[in-house]
Write a protein that holds these residues in place. Structure first.
Motif, PDB file in Angstrom:
ATOM      1  N   LYS A  57       0.841  -1.196   0.000  1.00 39.32           N
ATOM      2  CA  LYS A  57       0.000   0.000   0.000  1.00 39.32           C
ATOM      3  C   LYS A  57       0.878   1.248   0.000  1.00 39.32           C
ATOM      4  N   THR A  75      -2.880   5.059  -2.454  1.00 36.96           N
ATOM      5  CA  THR A  75      -3.791   5.959  -1.754  1.00 36.96           C
ATOM      6  C   THR A  75      -3.291   7.384  -1.895  1.00 36.96           C
ATOM      7  N   ALA A 106      -0.464   7.201   9.255  1.00 35.02           N
ATOM      8  CA  ALA A 106      -0.989   6.033   8.541  1.00 35.02           C
ATOM      9  C   ALA A 106       0.105   4.996   8.301  1.00 35.02           C
ATOM     10  N   THR A 138       1.122   3.178  11.704  1.00 33.39           N
ATOM     11  CA  THR A 138       0.235   2.100  12.157  1.00 33.39           C
ATOM     12  C   THR A 138       0.234   0.895  11.224  1.00 33.39           C
ATOM     13  N   GLU A 151      -1.273   0.959   8.381  1.00 32.41           N
ATOM     14  CA  GLU A 151      -2.436   1.090   7.491  1.00 32.41           C
ATOM     15  C   GLU A 151      -1.962   1.290   6.058  1.00 32.41           C
ATOM     16  N   HIS A 179       1.936   1.631   3.696  1.00 30.00           N
ATOM     17  CA  HIS A 179       3.261   1.032   3.827  1.00 30.00           C
ATOM     18  C   HIS A 179       4.434   1.936   3.446  1.00 30.00           C
ATOM     19  N   TRP A 202       6.939   1.641   6.421  1.00 33.23           N
ATOM     20  CA  TRP A 202       6.477   1.006   7.658  1.00 33.23           C
ATOM     21  C   TRP A 202       7.445  -0.100   8.063  1.00 33.23           C
TER      22      TRP A 202
END
Length: 333
Positions: A60, A91, A101, A104, A106, A108, A274
């Motif tokens: 992501k 996104t 984001a 967490t 959510e 990457h 992430w």
């Protein structure tokens, strides 16, 4: 309460009664044992990696609202999908919101962070021992944010080459619009961008007012309209950008900030990822760490997008087709 394993390996809870005394119905014991075995088998067949981390097959990525970020992300997307076999979701998110984001998991990764506006985010999410954002190294291009105006305006009055000229209401008034009244207009793009325009105006008493055009595309349209009529225009802008191939823009000389430094120093653009991606998708992790190209590489795609009217997807695909010697080094062996 008895916790059993589901067929996909996840723990599920049910309101199963604890045994009364030393006895439990034999059928319940058999059911529990059977489900437990199924759960173990499912776990053995799941996408967990050797060290127990859950395998990640969908990467992501974050695209920020400017063309350079979109180009980087599209190159990464196509290579992750076509060369490494991942599914990639993109996104659109502003440069501030992306940090939490990614922290967490959510999302990457983001591939074009301009460091001057994110000192506190680095402290909170990278330097913090509890943070889960990793500095994934330099992207390659060197960025420079500044204030830009047409060369023909400086030819008209050389005092406009320096911000000090905009302390003069008469000179600043050359850039006035119906929206700004007697004050000169300085254009800005997306309000979510991290910038210091109001600080500069306040610190030096410049006779200017910020007007948000709303986007990179709107800034380019403003340049196009101004240059067509040789009208005044002053704008926040940046390099690298293909607009400099079209418009003869000159960077305004800004004074030092109150600490003696630059409001906008040159920027080594970098990537953030992430931390959980290292175990969950090690090939993608290594690819993103190694993703690095030159300013010229990025500008060639921006020129195709902004100058030739190609889509981001087309520009990225063309770059990939012509530059295997560069990107092949990013593919883990």
């Amino acid at each position: 309460m008895l916790k059993l394993a589901s067929l996909d390996g996840r723990a599920v809870s049910g309101n199963y009664p604890e045994p009364e005394g030393h006895f439990m119905n034999r059928s319940l014991w058999k059911l529990a044992a059977a489900l437990a075995v199924l759960g173990l088998l499912a776990g053995a067949c799941s996408g967990d990696s050797d060290d127990g981390a859950e395998e990640i097959t969908t990467i992501k990525l974050v695209a920020n609202p400017w063309s350079g970020s979109a180009a980087n992300i599209e190159v990464a997307k196509q290579l992750l999908e076509n060369e490494l076999g991942y599914t990639v979701e993109v996104t659109d998110l502003d440069e501030n919101a992306q940090w939490s984001a990614i922290n967490t998991g959510e999302l990457h990764a983001s591939l074009e962070v301009w460091p001057s506006g994110h000192g506190q985010n680095r402290v909170d999410f990278i330097d913090n021992p509890d943070g889960n954002v990793v500095d994934a190294g330099l992207l390659g291009p060197i960025g420079q944010i500044g204030w830009y105006l047409p060369a023909y305006m400086i030819d008209q009055d050389p005092a406009l080459a320096n911000a000090e000229g905009f302390t003069d209401p008469a000179l600043a008034g050359l850039f006035a619009t119906a929206e700004t009244g007697d004050l000169g207009q300085i254009l800005h793009g997306d309000p979510s961008w991290v910038t210091f325009e109001q600080d500069i105006i306040d610190d030096f008493g410049l006779q200017l007012e910020i007007v948000y055009a709303g986007s990179e595309e709107a800034l380019l349209a403003a340049f196009d309209a101004a240059f067509a009529r040789e009208d005044p225009v002053l704008s926040y802008f940046w390099t690298p950008h293909s607009a400099f191939n079209t418009f003869d823009l000159v960077e305004l000389e800004l004074p030092p900030n109150p600490d003696g430094g630059k409001y906008y120093p040159s920027e080594d653009l970098f990537k953030i990822v992430w931390a959980g991606l290292e175990d969950g998708a090690p090939a993608a992790w290594q690819f993103l760490q190694d993703f690095n190209y030159s300013t010229a590489d990025q500008v060639s795609m921006l020129a195709a997008i902004d100058g030739e009217g190609k889509s981001v997807e087309e520009a990225a695909a063309d770059w990939i087709a012509a530059n295997e010697a560069t990107w092949s080094a990013w593919i883990p062996s």
